[in-house]
Write a protein that holds these residues in place. Sequence first.
Motif, mmCIF file in Angstrom:
data_model
loop_
_atom_site.group_PDB
_atom_site.id
_atom_site.type_symbol
_atom_site.label_atom_id
_atom_site.label_comp_id
_atom_site.label_asym_id
_atom_site.label_seq_id
_atom_site.Cartn_x
_atom_site.Cartn_y
_atom_site.Cartn_z
ATOM 1 N N HIS A 267 -43.345 -100.321 -0.262
ATOM 2 C CA HIS A 267 -42.082 -101.071 -0.315
ATOM 3 C C HIS A 267 -40.951 -100.250 0.322
ATOM 4 N N VAL A 268 -40.922 -98.953 -0.004
ATOM 5 C CA VAL A 268 -39.890 -98.081 0.567
ATOM 6 C C VAL A 268 -39.970 -98.085 2.091
ATOM 7 N N ASN A 269 -41.156 -97.897 2.593
ATOM 8 C CA ASN A 269 -41.316 -97.810 4.051
ATOM 9 C C ASN A 269 -41.041 -99.146 4.737
ATOM 10 N N PHE A 270 -41.445 -100.239 4.087
ATOM 11 C CA PHE A 270 -41.138 -101.551 4.660
ATOM 12 C C PHE A 270 -39.628 -101.781 4.720
ATOM 13 N N LEU A 271 -38.942 -101.498 3.615
ATOM 14 C CA LEU A 271 -37.497 -101.758 3.571
ATOM 15 C C LEU A 271 -36.749 -100.874 4.568
ATOM 16 N N ARG A 272 -37.170 -99.627 4.710
ATOM 17 C CA ARG A 272 -36.533 -98.750 5.689
ATOM 18 C C ARG A 272 -36.701 -99.328 7.104
ATOM 19 N N THR A 273 -37.899 -99.804 7.382
ATOM 20 C CA THR A 273 -38.160 -100.388 8.699
ATOM 21 C C THR A 273 -37.332 -101.653 8.903
ATOM 22 N N ALA A 274 -37.276 -102.495 7.862
ATOM 23 C CA ALA A 274 -36.530 -103.756 7.966
ATOM 24 C C ALA A 274 -35.042 -103.496 8.180
ATOM 25 N N ILE A 275 -34.495 -102.523 7.463
ATOM 26 C CA ILE A 275 -33.072 -102.205 7.586
ATOM 27 C C ILE A 275 -32.763 -101.670 8.984
ATOM 28 N N SER A 276 -33.603 -100.776 9.450
ATOM 29 C CA SER A 276 -33.409 -100.237 10.801
ATOM 30 C C SER A 276 -33.528 -101.345 11.833
ATOM 31 N N GLY A 277 -34.493 -102.238 11.630
ATOM 32 C CA GLY A 277 -34.683 -103.348 12.553
ATOM 33 C C GLY A 277 -33.505 -104.285 12.579
ATOM 34 N N ALA A 278 -32.792 -104.363 11.457
ATOM 35 C CA ALA A 278 -31.616 -105.233 11.368
ATOM 36 C C ALA A 278 -30.356 -104.539 11.882
ATOM 37 N N GLY A 279 -30.527 -103.322 12.391
ATOM 38 C CA GLY A 279 -29.376 -102.598 12.922
ATOM 39 C C GLY A 279 -28.609 -101.801 11.882
ATOM 40 N N GLY A 280 -29.173 -101.684 10.666
ATOM 41 C CA GLY A 280 -28.501 -100.935 9.608
ATOM 42 C C GLY A 280 -29.058 -99.529 9.452
ATOM 43 N N THR A 281 -28.471 -98.802 8.533
ATOM 44 C CA THR A 281 -28.927 -97.442 8.231
ATOM 45 C C THR A 281 -29.488 -97.403 6.823
ATOM 46 N N PRO A 282 -30.768 -97.156 6.680
ATOM 47 C CA PRO A 282 -31.352 -97.139 5.331
ATOM 48 C C PRO A 282 -30.875 -95.938 4.524
ATOM 49 N N VAL A 283 -30.648 -96.174 3.225
ATOM 50 C CA VAL A 283 -30.300 -95.065 2.349
ATOM 51 C C VAL A 283 -31.530 -94.178 2.200
ATOM 52 N N THR A 284 -31.299 -92.922 1.866
ATOM 53 C CA THR A 284 -32.411 -91.986 1.707
ATOM 54 C C THR A 284 -32.271 -91.234 0.389
ATOM 55 N N PHE A 285 -33.352 -91.206 -0.363
ATOM 56 C CA PHE A 285 -33.385 -90.461 -1.614
ATOM 57 C C PHE A 285 -34.651 -89.607 -1.632
ATOM 58 N N THR A 286 -34.575 -88.512 -2.349
ATOM 59 C CA THR A 286 -35.756 -87.693 -2.610
ATOM 60 C C THR A 286 -35.890 -87.544 -4.120
ATOM 61 N N ALA A 287 -36.963 -86.909 -4.541
ATOM 62 C CA ALA A 287 -37.174 -86.711 -5.975
ATOM 63 C C ALA A 287 -36.006 -85.964 -6.611
ATOM 64 N N ALA A 288 -35.371 -85.100 -5.818
ATOM 65 C CA ALA A 288 -34.261 -84.300 -6.354
ATOM 66 C C ALA A 288 -33.044 -85.147 -6.709
ATOM 67 N N ASN A 289 -33.014 -86.390 -6.259
ATOM 68 C CA ASN A 289 -31.874 -87.267 -6.534
ATOM 69 C C ASN A 289 -32.022 -88.031 -7.848
ATOM 70 N N PHE A 290 -33.149 -87.837 -8.540
ATOM 71 C CA PHE A 290 -33.390 -88.634 -9.747
ATOM 72 C C PHE A 290 -33.608 -87.765 -10.978
ATOM 73 N N ASP A 291 -33.150 -88.289 -12.092
ATOM 74 C CA ASP A 291 -33.386 -87.671 -13.394
ATOM 75 C C ASP A 291 -34.122 -88.712 -14.246
ATOM 76 N N PHE A 292 -35.428 -88.622 -14.296
ATOM 77 C CA PHE A 292 -36.216 -89.651 -14.967
ATOM 78 C C PHE A 292 -36.139 -89.569 -16.491
ATOM 79 N N THR A 293 -35.366 -88.601 -17.002
ATOM 80 C CA THR A 293 -35.131 -88.559 -18.451
ATOM 81 C C THR A 293 -33.954 -89.438 -18.844
ATOM 82 N N ALA A 294 -33.280 -90.019 -17.818
ATOM 83 C CA ALA A 294 -32.063 -90.818 -18.036
ATOM 84 C C ALA A 294 -30.925 -89.944 -18.539
ATOM 85 N N GLY A 295 -30.865 -88.725 -18.035
ATOM 86 C CA GLY A 295 -29.838 -87.794 -18.493
ATOM 87 C C GLY A 295 -28.733 -87.542 -17.495
#
Length: 284
Positions: free
Chosen positions: A113-141
Amino acid sequence: MNFENILSEIEKVDPEVYERLDTRRSTLKRFKDIAGKLSLAAIPMALGSMFNKAYSQTATGAQVVDILNYALTLEYLEAEFYKRAVTSFATIGVPAGAAQMAITTIRDHEVAHVNFLRTAISGAGGTPVTFTAANFDFTAGNGSMAGPFANVFTNYNTFLAVAQTFEDTGVRAYKGRAAELVRTGDVLSAALRIHSVEARHAAHIRLMRKANNFGDVKPWITGNQTGIGAAVQASYNGEENTVQAGVQITGINGLGITAEAASESFDEGLTPAQVLAIVDPFII
């Protein structure tokens, strides 16, 4: 100026042009009225105004990119969550066999899904947002790594609870923005395909929780019950709705449909503001 010919040509590329403007009969009448009241030079401007209004309800390219980036953010959250899980099966305590295979498959879906949406956004002339694991806190903290789900990667029960919340929220998030993608063709079709896959993920995660006695949950949402606790209540608020399109589903046509069954029969969407508030504790 042949108005009927103009509309016929437009109808060839947009079969819904009459519905956008009104109906075929009223549209032709309106054009005739315009022709009778305006000078020939003013008619194109009047027509332009009518079409601008007719097509203003269709999402613009920028709006479509915004919606896709919104979806991409949620998909990154889920993809990074499952990527971490797959490398942490031992510490989480995910049983070997079907359970690990299911989580691995869901990871693959979310990465797709991530790769599809990135491709779709780029194809639409937009800039896809980018996140890595370091951007998330899965403890909800909110970056403290000590939120209410602090043991998410060391406790199987907590892990599945967070997974359920992500999947249920994802389903409602896609539903909440689908109406904005009406008439976007392939974009809406792709979004609905992702939406149904997220719903299957949600049902499967719920069955895994049930099978492990981690909660008395069904494959679907009942009322606004979380089956997890107050920490994720916002993801389920509104699901207790029993009225659809003005029709009360509870007891409809004299049938013994309870409020719980009525709420289970329909899923409710979430607004972007609601979704962003829900995922905010998980994003650093």
